[in-house]
Write an enzyme that holds these catalytic residues in place. Structure first.
Site, short mmCIF file in Angstrom:
data_model
loop_
_atom_site.label_atom_id
_atom_site.label_comp_id
_atom_site.label_asym_id
_atom_site.label_seq_id
_atom_site.Cartn_x
_atom_site.Cartn_y
_atom_site.Cartn_z
N LYS A 69 1.05 -1.11 0.02
CA LYS A 69 -0.28 0.05 -0.01
C LYS A 69 0.89 1.35 0.02
CE LYS A 69 -0.46 -0.54 5.09
NZ LYS A 69 -1.14 -1.19 6.11
N TYR B 77 17.30 29.05 9.59
CA TYR B 77 16.03 29.56 10.15
C TYR B 77 16.27 29.28 11.69
CZ TYR B 77 14.13 29.93 5.32
OH TYR B 77 14.00 30.11 4.18
C1 LIG Z 1 -0.45 -2.01 6.80
C2 LIG Z 1 -1.09 -3.25 7.20
C3 LIG Z 1 -0.22 -4.38 7.21
C4 LIG Z 1 1.40 -4.37 7.03
O1 LIG Z 1 1.90 -3.86 8.13
P1 LIG Z 1 3.39 -3.49 8.51
O2 LIG Z 1 3.70 -3.08 9.94
O3 LIG Z 1 3.69 -2.88 7.76
O4 LIG Z 1 3.88 -5.03 8.48
C5 LIG Z 1 -0.84 -5.65 7.45
N1 LIG Z 1 -1.91 -5.77 7.66
C6 LIG Z 1 -3.03 -4.62 7.75
C7 LIG Z 1 -4.42 -4.94 7.81
C8 LIG Z 1 -2.63 -3.32 7.40
O5 LIG Z 1 -3.23 -2.30 7.33
#
Ligand SMILES: *Cc1c(COP(=O)(O)O)cnc(C)c1O
Length: 362
Positions: free
Chosen positions: A35, A255
């Site tokens: 994702k 800054y």
């Molecule tokens: C994002 C997500 C994962 C992966 O999580 P990580 O901590 O990056 O391994 C797995 N399951 C669900 C439902 C998620 O939303």
């Protein structure tokens, strides 16, 4: 010369991390979670590098799934949050997506659908995270409804752990026990763990595991955990020195004058800033490497530039490579110095930064 700021993506490291995850998973199948544009690494090259080894790919929404399908990916794709509206179900059907079903509304949309093909549903239990999922009380009825629905196949049971990155905390044991209780006797494959669960609770791997961050080489348990030594950073965010100057004690940098020199200080200016995704709130002392040598950030990060201490690196020159995170400078360490986590650093790299792919899988 082109701006030297770029993110090198090592696809061989990605594949090695996948193999490490697979070793922990035993006989479980793996959903490679890609994702948010493959956690900022570029979803299409990342997915291509894992075709043939990952059993499925996990995304947050249909836009991400369609990008993968349109790139030619044929492997199963799981919508981790399921559909957001009922009119997405025909797309799920047409693009052969699997979807989480985490609330009654989604379940009714599935029952009302008349898909051309079986719909793969991952029925989610809220075992304690209290974000998504059916309550333990509602689960058995929901399971029965989906199991009775002729077009639902396969049906997978899933949950998500809230505190698996705290191996000594009792919350995970409670979540696992609740799943065992609620799912007792249900003849369906099960999925409980993402990266921290897979690393810290491999005995809970069950039938499907869902690693994300570990594939990209950052241990969600921190650099002190043994898993960190087994993972290889996939992304190297790098830039170069574009100016070097010498300041006398009492002079302040950048800054707000946040860093005031206490001694004669050699300062390097690096062509990367928060508009590239480097955290603006990184503290003085955040690790960075110049031409392979470790040093530290000094002064506030600005939009296109940041400043580093070269006092101990008298040989540093304009044009020297600067690693902001990667193999030498751990993303977890930069994240800790910025009050965040490696996930936000990776996903925060902006579109101004070209992604350059390396490795045999590129
Ligand atoms: C994002 C997500 C994962 C992966 O999580 P990580 O901590 O990056 O391994 C797995 N399951 C669900 C439902 C998620 O939303």
């Amino acid at each position: 010369m082109a701006r030297p700021t770029r993110a090198r993506i090592d696809l061989d490291a990605l594949r090695r991390n996948f193999c490490f995850a697979k070793g922990l998973a035993g006989s479980a199948h793996l959903v490679a979670v890609v994702k948010a544009n493959g956690y900022g690494h570029g979803v299409v090259p990342v997915a291509r590098a894992l075709v043939g080894v990952a059993d499925a790919f996990g995304v947050a929404c249909r836009e991400e799934a369609l990008e993968l399908r349109e790139s030619g990916l044929r492997a199963p794709i799981l919508l981790l949050e399921g559909v957001m509206t009922p009119d997405e179900i025909p797309l799920v059907d047409r693009y052969r997506l699997a979807m989480a079903v985490h609330q009654r509304e989604q379940l009714e949309w599935v029952r009302a659908a008349r898909p051309a093909r079986p719909l793969a549903c991952w029925l989610k239990l809220d075992s304690g995270m209290h974000r998504l999922g059916l309550t333990p009380d509602a689960f058995a009825a929901a399971y029965a409804d989906l199991a009775d629905c002729p077009w639902v196949s396969p049906l997978v049971l899933m949950t998500h752990l809230a505190r698996a990155d705290e191996p000594d905390h009792p919350a995970t044991r409670r979540q696992l026990a609740l799943c065992a209780e609620v799912w007792e006797g249900l003849a369906a494959p099960r999925s409980l763990v993402s990266s921290p669960g897979l690393i810290a609770w491999p005995q809970a791997a069950a039938d499907w595991v869902r690693p994300g961050i570990m594939l990209y080489g950052a241990s969600p348990l921190g650099d002190g955990h043994p898993s960190a030594a087994r993972l290889r950073p996939v992304m190297t965010l790098e830039s170069a020195l574009i100016a070097v100057r010498d300041l006398v004690p009492g002079e302040a940098i950048g800054y707000g004058g946040r860093f005031v020199c206490e001694r004669p200080t050699r300062v390097g200016v690096v062509a990367a800033g928060y508009a590239d995704g480097y955290p603006r709130h990184a503290r003085d002392g955040t690790p960075v490497a110049v031409a392979g040598r470790p040093t530290r950030l000094i002064g506030r990060v600005s939009m296109d530039m940041l400043t580093v201490d070269l006092t101990e690196l008298p040989q540093a020159r304009i044009g020297d490579q600067v690693e902001l995170w990667g193999r030498q400078v751990s993303a977890n360490a930069v994240a800790a110095a910025s009050d965040t986590i490696a996930y936000t650093l990776f996903t925060g790299v902006t579109s101004r930064v070209p992604l350059v792919y390396e490795g045999a899988a590129a």
